[in-house]
Design a protein around this motif. Sequence first.
Motif, short mmCIF file in Angstrom:
data_model
loop_
_atom_site.label_atom_id
_atom_site.label_comp_id
_atom_site.label_asym_id
_atom_site.label_seq_id
_atom_site.Cartn_x
_atom_site.Cartn_y
_atom_site.Cartn_z
N ASP A 97 0.85 -1.18 0.00
CA ASP A 97 0.00 0.00 0.00
C ASP A 97 0.89 1.24 0.00
O ASP A 97 2.11 1.13 0.14
CB ASP A 97 -0.96 -0.02 1.20
N PRO A 98 0.31 2.44 -0.17
CA PRO A 98 1.12 3.66 -0.32
C PRO A 98 1.99 4.04 0.87
O PRO A 98 2.78 4.98 0.77
CB PRO A 98 0.05 4.74 -0.59
N SER A 99 1.89 3.33 1.99
CA SER A 99 2.82 3.59 3.08
C SER A 99 4.17 2.95 2.81
O SER A 99 5.17 3.29 3.45
CB SER A 99 2.25 3.07 4.41
N GLY A 100 4.21 2.02 1.87
CA GLY A 100 5.45 1.34 1.50
C GLY A 100 5.14 0.16 0.59
O GLY A 100 4.19 -0.59 0.85
N PHE A 101 5.91 0.03 -0.51
CA PHE A 101 5.69 -1.04 -1.48
C PHE A 101 6.93 -1.90 -1.63
O PHE A 101 8.07 -1.40 -1.52
CB PHE A 101 5.38 -0.46 -2.86
N ASP A 102 6.71 -3.19 -1.91
CA ASP A 102 7.76 -3.95 -2.57
C ASP A 102 7.38 -4.02 -4.04
O ASP A 102 6.35 -3.46 -4.45
CB ASP A 102 7.97 -5.32 -1.92
N CYS A 103 8.20 -4.69 -4.85
CA CYS A 103 8.00 -4.58 -6.31
C CYS A 103 6.64 -5.10 -6.75
O CYS A 103 5.89 -4.41 -7.46
CB CYS A 103 9.13 -5.28 -7.05
N SER A 104 6.28 -6.32 -6.35
CA SER A 104 5.03 -6.90 -6.80
C SER A 104 3.83 -6.30 -6.08
O SER A 104 2.71 -6.26 -6.63
CB SER A 104 5.05 -8.42 -6.63
N GLY A 105 4.04 -5.84 -4.84
CA GLY A 105 2.97 -5.13 -4.15
C GLY A 105 2.60 -3.85 -4.88
O GLY A 105 1.42 -3.49 -4.97
N PHE A 106 3.62 -3.18 -5.42
CA PHE A 106 3.38 -1.95 -6.18
C PHE A 106 2.61 -2.24 -7.46
O PHE A 106 1.59 -1.59 -7.76
CB PHE A 106 4.71 -1.28 -6.50
N THR A 107 3.07 -3.20 -8.26
CA THR A 107 2.38 -3.47 -9.52
C THR A 107 0.95 -3.96 -9.27
O THR A 107 0.02 -3.57 -9.98
CB THR A 107 3.15 -4.52 -10.34
N ARG A 108 0.77 -4.81 -8.27
CA ARG A 108 -0.58 -5.32 -7.97
C ARG A 108 -1.50 -4.18 -7.55
O ARG A 108 -2.66 -4.12 -7.98
CB ARG A 108 -0.51 -6.38 -6.86
N TYR A 109 -0.99 -3.28 -6.74
CA TYR A 109 -1.81 -2.15 -6.26
C TYR A 109 -2.21 -1.25 -7.42
O TYR A 109 -3.38 -0.85 -7.55
CB TYR A 109 -1.02 -1.36 -5.22
N VAL A 110 -1.26 -0.91 -8.28
CA VAL A 110 -1.52 0.01 -9.39
C VAL A 110 -2.49 -0.62 -10.40
O VAL A 110 -3.44 0.02 -10.85
CB VAL A 110 -0.20 0.42 -10.08
N TYR A 111 -2.27 -1.88 -10.74
CA TYR A 111 -3.14 -2.52 -11.72
C TYR A 111 -4.55 -2.72 -11.17
O TYR A 111 -5.53 -2.65 -11.92
CB TYR A 111 -2.55 -3.86 -12.17
#
Length: 396
Positions: free
Chosen positions: A300-314
């Motif tokens: 979530d926007p408090s902190g991402f790892d790589c796949s957490g970021f892509t999953r959140y954005v998509y």
Amino acid sequence: MIFVSTSFAGATFHPGDRGSQVLAVQQQLAADGYSLTVDGDYGTGTTEAIREFQRDHGLTADGILGAATYAALMGSAMPDNMSSHFVQKDAPAPEAAPVQPSQLQDIQQALADRGYSVDVDGVFGKGTDAAVRSFQSSNGLNADGVIGPATYEALMGQPMPAGQTTFSMADRFRTDTAPAAPADNKPAASLEPATASNAIVLLQQALANNGYDVDVDGVFGVGTENAVRNFQASHGLEVDGVAGQATFYELTGKFLPSGPLRRFGNGGYGGSTMVADRAQRLMGIANQYIGVPYVFGGNDPSGFDCSGFTRYVYSAVGIDLPRMADEQYNVGYDVSRSYLQPGDLVFFTTYLPGVSHVGIYIGNNQFINASNSGVSIDSLDSRYWSSRYVGAKRVM
């Protein structure tokens, strides 16, 4: 405006600094495998090489040689900056003196006399560039296609005359020839000098003057990129859709005030820069989180790892991805690197064998991802990422 001065002792090294200290840094970068011209001039090539070094070493990739970057590169504390000459960074690039076709014809004739295939036409085009490089290689010179003092003397049998400039492909666009008259009913080219804020508009005006269908709106979108590609193809330039110094000068008769103009990196991620509505929304969402810190397991926007970021954005555009990078690699369909489009997922192998990192492609060999430095933009061409690239998937 050009200043000739002595930088403050101990100051950070910046683009425009020149001297033996810059030369030593360039030599070390070259020894480490980075591509740049070792000439003692902290120019665009050196800036990009430093950026790449910084990315490879987990440093802030700003292209500025500060204490941390200097120590990592040179293995010692940064010395006082004794550079003797610098250019005001926000000033337009200085206009170079016009090159007379007869000067180039003399050089071309000397190449032809030595058996090189070259047109003696006073135009420093691709044929002349290839002949110069071949001559340099055969004579133990740096084969960069630039006729500096060493190449000139080896070729012409005499020192370069005082006050005479170097010659290169760029000289093809630096002559006294008047620019062509603008087409009817097209915007007139501006007489104002090029600045960072008006360069895209000047480029678009010039494209319109040359008959290309492009909106003069200051946004480097798909239409502008396609027009640039078409112009480059018809003028013997490298067809990459990027308005570098040669393309910009050929179109506008002006020198770029900063780096190349491209679809990403100067026009932002909104407006007409995306190829599809969903990709546009995706890039807009991803761009909001640049600077968010990296957190292992973060989603979530408090902190991402790589796949957490892509999953959140998509997920924000209605696409549900698996949680892990290697799982995301199993969805969608394969896309070769030469056919990547904004919104494609790009995958890498990093700390584990197999797929262990993922990012979102944004165009021009760049991708946005959550890495150790947080959410940021990186280049597929960097030594670090290019050596770890696995493949790409299209999921929309």
